[in-house]
Structures are given as structure tokens and as C-alpha cells.
Design an enzyme around this catalytic site. Sequence first.
Site, PDB file in Angstrom:
ATOM      1  CG  HIS A   1       5.659   4.203   7.858  1.00  0.00           C
ATOM      2  ND1 HIS A   1       5.609   5.030   6.757  1.00  0.00           N
ATOM      3  CD2 HIS A   1       4.978   3.077   7.519  1.00  0.00           C
ATOM      4  CE1 HIS A   1       4.920   4.411   5.804  1.00  0.00           C
ATOM      5  NE2 HIS A   1       4.533   3.238   6.234  1.00  0.00           N
TER       6      HIS A   1
ATOM      7  NE  ARG B   1      -1.217  -2.191   3.287  1.00  0.00           N
ATOM      8  CZ  ARG B   1      -2.108  -3.151   3.286  1.00  0.00           C
ATOM      9  NH1 ARG B   1      -3.368  -2.875   3.349  1.00  0.00           N
ATOM     10  NH2 ARG B   1      -1.742  -4.402   3.205  1.00  0.00           N
ATOM     11  CB  THR B   2       3.865   2.390   1.824  1.00  0.00           C
ATOM     12  OG1 THR B   2       3.287   2.008   3.076  1.00  0.00           O
ATOM     13  CG2 THR B   2       4.606   3.699   1.997  1.00  0.00           C
TER      14      THR B   2
ATOM     15  CE  LYS C   1      23.453  -6.918 -12.225  1.00  0.00           C
ATOM     16  NZ  LYS C   1      23.565  -6.108 -13.444  1.00  0.00           N
TER      17      LYS C   1
ATOM     18  NE  ARG D   1       8.108   0.728   3.377  1.00  0.00           N
ATOM     19  CZ  ARG D   1       6.929   0.225   3.775  1.00  0.00           C
ATOM     20  NH1 ARG D   1       6.638  -1.033   3.560  1.00  0.00           N
ATOM     21  NH2 ARG D   1       6.054   0.998   4.370  1.00  0.00           N
TER      22      ARG D   1
HETATM   23  C1  NCD Z   1       3.573  -0.761   7.952  1.00  0.00           C
HETATM   24  C2  NCD Z   1       5.049  -0.728   7.622  1.00  0.00           C
HETATM   25  O1  NCD Z   1       5.480  -1.175   6.576  1.00  0.00           O
HETATM   26  O2  NCD Z   1       5.751  -0.219   8.478  1.00  0.00           O
HETATM   27  N1  NCD Z   1       2.727  -0.956   6.873  1.00  0.00           N
HETATM   28  C3  NCD Z   1       2.447   0.069   6.026  1.00  0.00           C
HETATM   29  O3  NCD Z   1       3.270   0.869   5.679  1.00  0.00           O
HETATM   30  N2  NCD Z   1       1.161   0.169   5.643  1.00  0.00           N
HETATM   31  C4  NCD Z   1       3.264  -1.658   9.057  1.00  0.00           C
HETATM   32  C5  NCD Z   1       3.616  -3.091   8.923  1.00  0.00           C
HETATM   33  O4  NCD Z   1       4.269  -3.524   8.003  1.00  0.00           O
HETATM   34  O5  NCD Z   1       3.203  -3.829   9.823  1.00  0.00           O
END
Ligand code: NCD
Length: 325
Positions: free
Chosen positions: A134, A54-55, A82, A104
Site C-alpha cells: 500500500h 479514506r483511501t 457478473k 485496490r
Molecule cells: C489500510 C488498508 O486498507 O490496507 N487502511 C487504509 O488504507 N487506510 C489498513 C487497514 O485496513 O487496516
Amino acid sequence: MKHLISTRDLSRAEAIQILDVAEEMREAGTREVKKLPALRGRTVVNLFFEDSTRTRISFEAAAKRLSADVINFSAKGSSVSKGESLKDTAQTLLAIGADAVVIRHPASGAPARLAATDWIDLPIVNAGDGMHEHPTQALLDAFTLRRQLALRENVSPLGRGLDGLKVAIVGDILHSRVARSNLWLLRTLGAEVTMVAPPTLLPVGSGNWPCTISYDLDSVLNAGVDAVMMLRVQGERMKAAYFPNPREYSRYWGLDDARLGRLNASGMDTLILHPGPMNRGLEISSAAADSDRALVLEQVTNGVAVRMASLYLLLSGDLTKESSL
Ligand code: NCD
């Protein structure tokens, strides 16, 4: 503000400004033509070194709704496998003509490193770094809560914080960047936070956090909270046995059918949040996840608006001349 790395860096005014701009973005998302020209000609790179559904999609949708071009990079299948360094990857992005980087990374601190070096001089948005932060997740959670409260009270959400709101954050606090980002932001916005977890899933030092710590979910729910935020049990980050077995976890720490039943019987209007992805049957039952109290999909919808606001404010300061953003 040049980067969005941690909610700890946000003043109350800055946080409220992002939420207010996100309200405008959300409103634009309900129009027949959802696209805004604000970032036309700009390029946003999504740099994902860790899995995400989703992110990543949310940042992509946000950038596209603002008419930016989007380049999606995932470490799998790239030169990172690599052994290419973060520095080389970053400089490649710059050479390609990126205007902002959404990153990320499994290592806590990677986005801050990118922001602090002279490898690239672009706005950096942290989309989740290890067990650290986050920030856009916390912003979308706050946005979702603020909106619900404004709806209930029949007032405009604009300009408001979350003063006096009681929020319980429950579960795998130890591994959760969502919990940390939420704690700082909720406090900045005036909410009161209780962290609920088994002692094994609370980090060393959490006793000094500006929140109440509890090991007893039932007593926290019985005392009454405005919202309960269930966290995913992060199996992929667990290298030891943190609880005896899933059944026991769900009995003590899960929002299961029995607890949902008690919430419903109590007459309290406690809201349920979860950042996703959910382990149904572990930290949250299907009945709880799909109940009228649950805002899980609303959180996803609002995530796009909040990321639009974040990208917009970082990339084009002009709307916000009077603010420090
Ligand atoms: C979270 C994450 O990746 O930190 N999810 C997200 O971004 N929607 C929480 C999780 O992975 O549990």
C-alpha cells in the site's frame, strides 16, 4: 517511474522527491483556493475491488484538487459481480478515456499484473493489494513523520530523509500491506524498524526482513522509539484463531491506557500512528487514539497531499525533468 506499485521500487531520491512535492501540495491545500490546474483535462479512474473509506476519498480529493476528472468504480454493483475479468474491466476504462488508474484489489499482485500487461498502457497506482503493498499509505506515514520531526527541530522538511529514526510497527503484521510498504520505505529513508507482534501474526520469512522482530511490546516501548505505528487487526482476512481473545490481544499487543500512561510518565515524545480504520479498544484505546501524541487525523490530511504528488508526478513528468520519475 511509470507506475507506483511498491515502495520497494522507489530509490531514496525518488521517495524524497514525492515527499517534497507533497509539501508543496500541502501548502496549496491551506490556501483559500485549494485547487491547482495541473491535471486539467485528465481523467483518473478509481478502481476499487475492495472496501475502502479514506483511501478512495483521499484519491478522489487529490485528483479533484489537481483539476482532474474522477470516475469512481467499485466492484459492488458493477459488472465485476457478473464475473467480468480484470482485463475486460481495464480495457473498458481505456475505451472510456482514462489517463491513470488507481486500483485496490483483494488479490496481491493485481496492480502489478495490470502494469505489466499490454491490456492498458496507463500509469497504475496501487491503492492496496491483498497482503502485499500500500505504497501511498507508507508515503503519507513517512511524510507525517518527517514533518513532525522538522517541526520539532525547527528546520525545513524539504530534502530530508528519516535517518536514525526508530519506528515500531505493531500488531497484525501478517495481513498488513501497510507494514510491508512501510518497512521498505522507512529503510530506504534511513529509519530503523522493529516489528512487534505475536508469533502467529508474523509471516513466514519475516526473519529475513531488514528489521528487528520482537514479541514484547513493553520492552520495545521502554527502550524508547520515536514513533509507534499500530496496525488494525484484520478480522476479515483471518480464517483461523490467531490469538486467544480480544482482551488478551489488547493486554499484550494493544496500545492501551496503561501503556499510554507509562509513555506519558516516561517523558519520551513517542508519536502514535494508525492507518485507520481503528478498532478502538482492541489494538488501540480511545485515550491513545485521541491523545496529543496521535497523528491519525494528520495522516489523513497528509494523505491527500501525498496522493496529489504521486498522481502529479506520474501524469505530468515536466516538473521533474531532472529526475527519473
Ligand atoms: C489500510 C488498508 O486498507 O490496507 N487502511 C487504509 O488504507 N487506510 C489498513 C487497514 O485496513 O487496516
